[in-house]
Design a protein around this motif. Structure first.
Motif, PDB file in Angstrom:
ATOM      1  N   UNK A 206      39.291 -18.934  -8.238  1.00  0.00           N
ATOM      2  CA  UNK A 206      39.582 -18.048  -6.729  1.00  0.00           C
ATOM      3  C   UNK A 206      38.583 -17.135  -6.306  1.00  0.00           C
ATOM      4  N   UNK A 207      37.810 -16.749  -7.289  1.00  0.00           N
ATOM      5  CA  UNK A 207      36.513 -15.743  -7.065  1.00  0.00           C
ATOM      6  C   UNK A 207      35.333 -16.758  -6.876  1.00  0.00           C
ATOM      7  N   UNK A 208      35.333 -18.042  -7.099  1.00  0.00           N
ATOM      8  CA  UNK A 208      34.245 -18.932  -7.169  1.00  0.00           C
ATOM      9  C   UNK A 208      33.100 -18.376  -7.993  1.00  0.00           C
ATOM     10  N   UNK A 209      33.642 -18.059  -9.323  1.00  0.00           N
ATOM     11  CA  UNK A 209      32.567 -17.245 -10.263  1.00  0.00           C
ATOM     12  C   UNK A 209      31.707 -18.519 -10.707  1.00  0.00           C
ATOM     13  N   UNK A 210      30.383 -18.034 -10.655  1.00  0.00           N
ATOM     14  CA  UNK A 210      29.407 -18.927 -11.204  1.00  0.00           C
ATOM     15  C   UNK A 210      29.538 -18.819 -12.975  1.00  0.00           C
TER      16      UNK A 210
ATOM     17  N   UNK B 131      29.588 -21.922 -14.938  1.00  0.00           N
ATOM     18  CA  UNK B 131      30.590 -22.746 -14.455  1.00  0.00           C
ATOM     19  C   UNK B 131      29.978 -23.639 -13.180  1.00  0.00           C
ATOM     20  N   UNK B 132      30.384 -24.900 -13.274  1.00  0.00           N
ATOM     21  CA  UNK B 132      30.115 -25.693 -11.968  1.00  0.00           C
ATOM     22  C   UNK B 132      30.438 -25.273 -10.801  1.00  0.00           C
ATOM     23  N   UNK B 133      29.444 -25.110  -9.833  1.00  0.00           N
ATOM     24  CA  UNK B 133      29.802 -24.488  -8.365  1.00  0.00           C
ATOM     25  C   UNK B 133      30.728 -25.242  -7.535  1.00  0.00           C
ATOM     26  N   UNK B 134      30.799 -26.692  -7.884  1.00  0.00           N
ATOM     27  CA  UNK B 134      31.741 -27.766  -7.166  1.00  0.00           C
ATOM     28  C   UNK B 134      33.120 -27.727  -7.698  1.00  0.00           C
TER      29      UNK B 134
ATOM     30  N   UNK C 199      37.834 -24.706 -18.329  1.00  0.00           N
ATOM     31  CA  UNK C 199      36.981 -24.224 -17.506  1.00  0.00           C
ATOM     32  C   UNK C 199      35.552 -25.189 -17.023  1.00  0.00           C
ATOM     33  N   UNK C 200      35.485 -26.181 -17.792  1.00  0.00           N
ATOM     34  CA  UNK C 200      34.452 -27.379 -17.660  1.00  0.00           C
ATOM     35  C   UNK C 200      33.190 -26.610 -17.549  1.00  0.00           C
ATOM     36  N   UNK C 201      32.669 -25.712 -18.342  1.00  0.00           N
ATOM     37  CA  UNK C 201      31.430 -25.154 -18.046  1.00  0.00           C
ATOM     38  C   UNK C 201      30.054 -26.140 -18.303  1.00  0.00           C
ATOM     39  N   UNK C 202      29.267 -26.206 -17.547  1.00  0.00           N
ATOM     40  CA  UNK C 202      28.030 -27.054 -17.338  1.00  0.00           C
ATOM     41  C   UNK C 202      27.120 -26.475 -18.560  1.00  0.00           C
ATOM     42  N   UNK C 203      27.350 -25.002 -19.242  1.00  0.00           N
ATOM     43  CA  UNK C 203      26.580 -24.675 -20.244  1.00  0.00           C
ATOM     44  C   UNK C 203      27.317 -23.586 -21.027  1.00  0.00           C
ATOM     45  N   UNK C 204      27.052 -23.391 -22.164  1.00  0.00           N
ATOM     46  CA  UNK C 204      27.608 -22.305 -22.918  1.00  0.00           C
ATOM     47  C   UNK C 204      26.389 -21.680 -23.733  1.00  0.00           C
ATOM     48  N   UNK C 205      26.277 -20.296 -23.553  1.00  0.00           N
ATOM     49  CA  UNK C 205      25.149 -19.811 -24.413  1.00  0.00           C
ATOM     50  C   UNK C 205      25.822 -18.372 -25.095  1.00  0.00           C
ATOM     51  N   UNK C 206      25.398 -18.310 -26.508  1.00  0.00           N
ATOM     52  CA  UNK C 206      25.918 -17.221 -26.934  1.00  0.00           C
ATOM     53  C   UNK C 206      25.023 -16.218 -26.821  1.00  0.00           C
ATOM     54  N   UNK C 207      25.502 -14.935 -26.828  1.00  0.00           N
ATOM     55  CA  UNK C 207      24.802 -13.646 -26.458  1.00  0.00           C
ATOM     56  C   UNK C 207      24.106 -13.157 -27.777  1.00  0.00           C
ATOM     57  N   UNK C 208      23.027 -13.155 -28.006  1.00  0.00           N
ATOM     58  CA  UNK C 208      22.282 -12.660 -29.296  1.00  0.00           C
ATOM     59  C   UNK C 208      22.832 -11.449 -29.861  1.00  0.00           C
TER      60      UNK C 208
END
Length: 74
Positions: A25-29, A67-70, A49-58
Motif C-alpha cells: 500500500x505504501x509502495x515500500x522499496x 522489494x520489487x518496485x513492480x 513479499x518476493x524480495x529481490x534481495x535480502x541482506x542481514x544487518x551486521x
C-alpha cells in the motif's frame, strides 16, 4: 531507521498479511524485519513479499528485504 539509514515507518505487528498489505500500500522499496521475530518462516516471508534481495544487518538480528518496485497487490 537509525540501524540502516533507510527512511522507515513502523510496520504492523499483527502478522505477515498485514505487513504485506502495508508494504504494498505504501509502495515500500524495503522492509526491515527482526530475524528473531519474523511474522512467519523465512520461506513464507520470501513467498509473500518476493524480495529481490535480502541482506542481514551486521551485528544485528535485522534483515533488510529489497522489494520489487513492480509488485502489485494480489
Amino acid at each position: 531507521s537509525v540501524t540502516t539509514g533507510y527512511t522507515a515507518i513502523p510496520m504492523p505487528g499483527n502478522g505477515l498479511d498485514a505487513i504485506t498489505k502495508e508494504a504494498l500500500g505504501l509502495q515500500a522499496t524495503h522492509a526491515i524485519l527482526d530475524g528473531e521475530h519474523l511474522p512467519g518462516s523465512p520461506g513464507a516471508v520470501a513467498e509473500q513479499l518476493h524480495p529481490t534481495r535480502t541482506e542481514a544487518v551486521p551485528g544485528q538480528t535485522m534483515f533488510v528485504l529489497e522489494l520489487a518496485p513492480e509488485r502489485q497487490p494480489q
